[in-house]
Design a protein around this motif. Structure first.
Motif, PDB file in Angstrom:
ATOM      1  N   ASN A 125      28.881  44.738  37.510  1.00 24.61           N
ATOM      2  CA  ASN A 125      27.851  43.954  38.190  1.00 24.61           C
ATOM      3  C   ASN A 125      28.411  43.582  39.578  1.00 24.61           C
ATOM      4  O   ASN A 125      29.438  42.921  39.685  1.00 24.61           O
ATOM      5  CB  ASN A 125      27.569  42.709  37.337  1.00 24.61           C
ATOM      6  CG  ASN A 125      26.613  41.739  37.976  1.00 24.61           C
ATOM      7  OD1 ASN A 125      26.311  41.831  39.162  1.00 24.61           O
ATOM      8  ND2 ASN A 125      26.135  40.794  37.173  1.00 24.61           N
ATOM      9  N   HIS A 126      27.731  44.028  40.626  1.00 22.88           N
ATOM     10  CA  HIS A 126      28.187  43.822  42.002  1.00 22.88           C
ATOM     11  C   HIS A 126      28.583  42.363  42.280  1.00 22.88           C
ATOM     12  O   HIS A 126      29.601  42.093  42.941  1.00 22.88           O
ATOM     13  CB  HIS A 126      27.059  44.260  42.943  1.00 22.88           C
ATOM     14  CG  HIS A 126      27.375  44.121  44.394  1.00 22.88           C
ATOM     15  ND1 HIS A 126      28.057  45.092  45.097  1.00 22.88           N
ATOM     16  CD2 HIS A 126      27.111  43.130  45.272  1.00 22.88           C
ATOM     17  CE1 HIS A 126      28.201  44.693  46.350  1.00 22.88           C
ATOM     18  NE2 HIS A 126      27.627  43.506  46.486  1.00 22.88           N
ATOM     19  N   ILE A 127      27.762  41.458  41.778  1.00 16.26           N
ATOM     20  CA  ILE A 127      28.005  40.040  42.050  1.00 16.26           C
ATOM     21  C   ILE A 127      29.286  39.547  41.392  1.00 16.26           C
ATOM     22  O   ILE A 127      30.045  38.768  41.965  1.00 16.26           O
ATOM     23  CB  ILE A 127      26.771  39.218  41.587  1.00 16.26           C
ATOM     24  CG1 ILE A 127      25.644  39.440  42.588  1.00 16.26           C
ATOM     25  CG2 ILE A 127      27.071  37.754  41.416  1.00 16.26           C
ATOM     26  CD1 ILE A 127      26.017  39.091  44.017  1.00 16.26           C
ATOM     27  N   GLY A 129      31.704  41.426  40.967  1.00 15.15           N
ATOM     28  CA  GLY A 129      32.718  42.024  41.833  1.00 15.15           C
ATOM     29  C   GLY A 129      33.076  41.063  42.968  1.00 15.15           C
ATOM     30  O   GLY A 129      34.252  40.797  43.228  1.00 15.15           O
ATOM     31  N   HIS A 130      32.052  40.516  43.636  1.00 14.68           N
ATOM     32  CA  HIS A 130      32.327  39.556  44.713  1.00 14.68           C
ATOM     33  C   HIS A 130      33.179  38.391  44.183  1.00 14.68           C
ATOM     34  O   HIS A 130      34.079  37.911  44.865  1.00 14.68           O
ATOM     35  CB  HIS A 130      31.025  39.006  45.288  1.00 14.68           C
ATOM     36  CG  HIS A 130      30.401  39.893  46.328  1.00 14.68           C
ATOM     37  ND1 HIS A 130      31.061  40.224  47.490  1.00 14.68           N
ATOM     38  CD2 HIS A 130      29.194  40.512  46.394  1.00 14.68           C
ATOM     39  CE1 HIS A 130      30.269  41.015  48.224  1.00 14.68           C
ATOM     40  NE2 HIS A 130      29.143  41.214  47.585  1.00 14.68           N
ATOM     41  N   MET A 131      32.854  37.933  42.972  1.00  9.83           N
ATOM     42  CA  MET A 131      33.610  36.807  42.408  1.00  9.83           C
ATOM     43  C   MET A 131      35.046  37.207  42.079  1.00  9.83           C
ATOM     44  O   MET A 131      35.962  36.398  42.181  1.00  9.83           O
ATOM     45  CB  MET A 131      32.892  36.299  41.148  1.00  9.83           C
ATOM     46  CG  MET A 131      31.565  35.632  41.474  1.00  9.83           C
ATOM     47  SD  MET A 131      30.445  35.505  40.055  1.00  9.83           S
ATOM     48  CE  MET A 131      31.384  34.503  38.940  1.00  9.83           C
ATOM     49  N   THR A 314      32.926  40.854  52.312  1.00 10.59           N
ATOM     50  CA  THR A 314      31.778  41.759  52.471  1.00 10.59           C
ATOM     51  C   THR A 314      31.978  42.940  51.510  1.00 10.59           C
ATOM     52  O   THR A 314      33.028  43.057  50.879  1.00 10.59           O
ATOM     53  CB  THR A 314      31.671  42.228  53.935  1.00 10.59           C
ATOM     54  OG1 THR A 314      32.962  42.673  54.348  1.00 10.59           O
ATOM     55  CG2 THR A 314      31.241  41.094  54.845  1.00 10.59           C
ATOM     56  N   ASP A 315      30.967  43.805  51.413  1.00  9.09           N
ATOM     57  CA  ASP A 315      31.018  44.836  50.377  1.00  9.09           C
ATOM     58  C   ASP A 315      32.223  45.769  50.501  1.00  9.09           C
ATOM     59  O   ASP A 315      32.514  46.282  51.580  1.00  9.09           O
ATOM     60  CB  ASP A 315      29.719  45.660  50.388  1.00  9.09           C
ATOM     61  CG  ASP A 315      28.568  44.857  49.818  1.00  9.09           C
ATOM     62  OD1 ASP A 315      28.823  43.786  49.236  1.00  9.09           O
ATOM     63  OD2 ASP A 315      27.418  45.305  49.952  1.00  9.09           O
ATOM     64  N   ASN A 316      32.885  45.960  49.378  1.00 14.71           N
ATOM     65  CA  ASN A 316      34.067  46.823  49.318  1.00 14.71           C
ATOM     66  C   ASN A 316      34.237  47.260  47.866  1.00 14.71           C
ATOM     67  O   ASN A 316      33.578  46.726  46.968  1.00 14.71           O
ATOM     68  CB  ASN A 316      35.301  46.046  49.812  1.00 14.71           C
ATOM     69  CG  ASN A 316      35.670  44.905  48.876  1.00 14.71           C
ATOM     70  OD1 ASN A 316      36.428  45.089  47.939  1.00 14.71           O
ATOM     71  ND2 ASN A 316      35.100  43.713  49.093  1.00 14.71           N
TER      72      ASN A 316
HETATM   73 ZN    ZN Z   1      27.607  42.473  48.236  1.00 18.15          ZN
END
Ligand code: ZN
Ligand code: KG4
Length: 352
Positions: A125-127, A129-131, A314-316
């Motif tokens: 889950n992308h979110i 991932g941010h966490m 940011t997205d990575n």
């Molecule tokens: Zn993102």
């Protein structure tokens, strides 16, 4: 007959696995390699310059750009990591949330790559991932801690109680913080991407416009709609009176209000939960003003702050591999039938 996921779960697992992360949910095609929590490589190819011509992300352009570069990005990540692809223990990939066509490119590539190598596939889950980026910023970070998530699609304060479970303590009732930045950018006539451009303009101004105090709801809930309307009304009023808009001051005043509520909520949540650490993640955490504010508020409250470097906010794909690592350790593997998912709700208050 066992499924791909069941076979993966039944295998012995490495203590410090080499995980390849792949991310393609929006306009960044990213690939990264981790060994345990150590980042071996982090490759990001962006179609943002192309998207800027249209004032925002055009899904079809994003999908085509991913197709063009995904194989090159993955091979570059493997090469820069200094490993052979046969050393990869698992492939972690974003399956949602995001643009469906864009997600499908990374997901299809990851499925084939994992299958060809005969290694487990992990759907991230992308979110989350941010966490999880915080685990790379401080490799000794252990739950429990408070997570401030401030991205383009979600904004929330969470109690991260284990490596795989987070409880929402409060979230935005309307726009996400990044969305609010992007809308403010539009009102101020700033080009895409909005957030970084608001930050840049704000540096030339002063936070001297008294926008109404940010709405705070029950617990740690908050809302950006009042602030957004105030910015729009302020700019319209200036135009109606024939006055020029003090754009830099509007940007600085908006930024101060928009970030203030995030820092306040995170610190209050930590104090209420008795947590000694606040970790932050998501695109808005790349904002220098927010980073300084969090640092100051946390220091004053005696709380340790874990801030990923801007490039990991940011997205990575390093963050996708980091969340993949937590799922790997928990034995949560995906089947090759896993599909992309445009929306994954952050959830109601409570368990994630
Ligand atoms: Zn993102
Ligand atoms: O976290 P992210 O990748 O979005 C989602 O996954 O949903 O981050 C994108 C968001 C955009 O809304 C962008 O304007 C905002 O993060 N952003 C910023 C900054 N850099 C990116 N907002 C404020 N200041 C920045 N420096």
């Amino acid at each position: 007959m066992h499924t791909y996921a069941e076979r993966a779960a039944a295998r012995p697992r490495a203590a410090e696995p080499v995980i390849l992360g792949i991310e393609s949910s929006c306009d960044e095609t990213a690939a990264a390699v981790l060994r345990g929590r150590t980042i071996l490589s982090n490759v990001v190819r962006s179609s943002a310059a192309e998207q800027a011509k249209y004032g925002g992300v055009v899904p079809e352009i994003a999908s085509r750009a991913h197709v063009d570069v995904v194989d090159e990005a993955v091979l570059a990540a493997v090469r820069e990591a200094g490993i052979e692809k046969e050393e990869i223990d698992a492939v972690a990939v974003t399956y949602g949330a995001g643009l469906l066509g864009a997600l499908l490119v990374g997901l299809s590539f990851a499925k084939s790559f994992a299958f060809a190598l005969g290694v487990p596939l992990i759907a991230v889950n992308h979110i989350r991932g941010h966490m999880a980026a915080a685990y790379l910023a401080d490799t000794s970070l252990e739950p429990p801690f408070i997570t401030l998530l401030a991205s383009g699609g979600h904004t929330a304060v969470l109690y991260t109680k284990s490596y795989t479970e987070s409880e929402i303590l409060g979230s935005t009732r309307d726009d996400a913080a990044g969305e609010a930045f992007d809308k403010a950018a539009r009102v101020l006539g700033l080009p895409y991407p909005g957030g970084p451009n608001v930050e840049k303009l704000a540096r030339e101004g002063e936070a001297n416009i008294p926008f109404p105090k940010m709405f705070r709801g029950n617990g740690f809930d908050f809302s950006y709609s009042g602030l957004k309307t105030a910015v729009i009304n302020y700019c319209h009023n200036c135009a109606q009176k024939g006055e020029s808009i003090p754009r830099a001051d509007v940007a600085a005043s908006f930024q101060s209000a928009a970030c203030g509520v995030l820092a306040d909520s995170a610190v209050e949540a930590a104090l209420q939960k008795g947590c000694k650490t606040v970790a932050a993640g998501g695109g808005v955490v790349a904002n220098g003003y927010l980073r300084a504010l969090l640092a100051e508020r946390c220091a004053r409250a005696g709380i340790r702050l874990v801030l990923p470097e801007k490039k990991y906010c940011t997205d990575n794909a390093a963050m996708i591999a980091a969340e993949g690592l937590m799922q790997y350790r928990a034995g949560n593997f995906a089947d090759l039938t896993v599909n992309a998912c445009a929306h994954i709700p952050l959830g109601k208050k409570g368990k994630q």
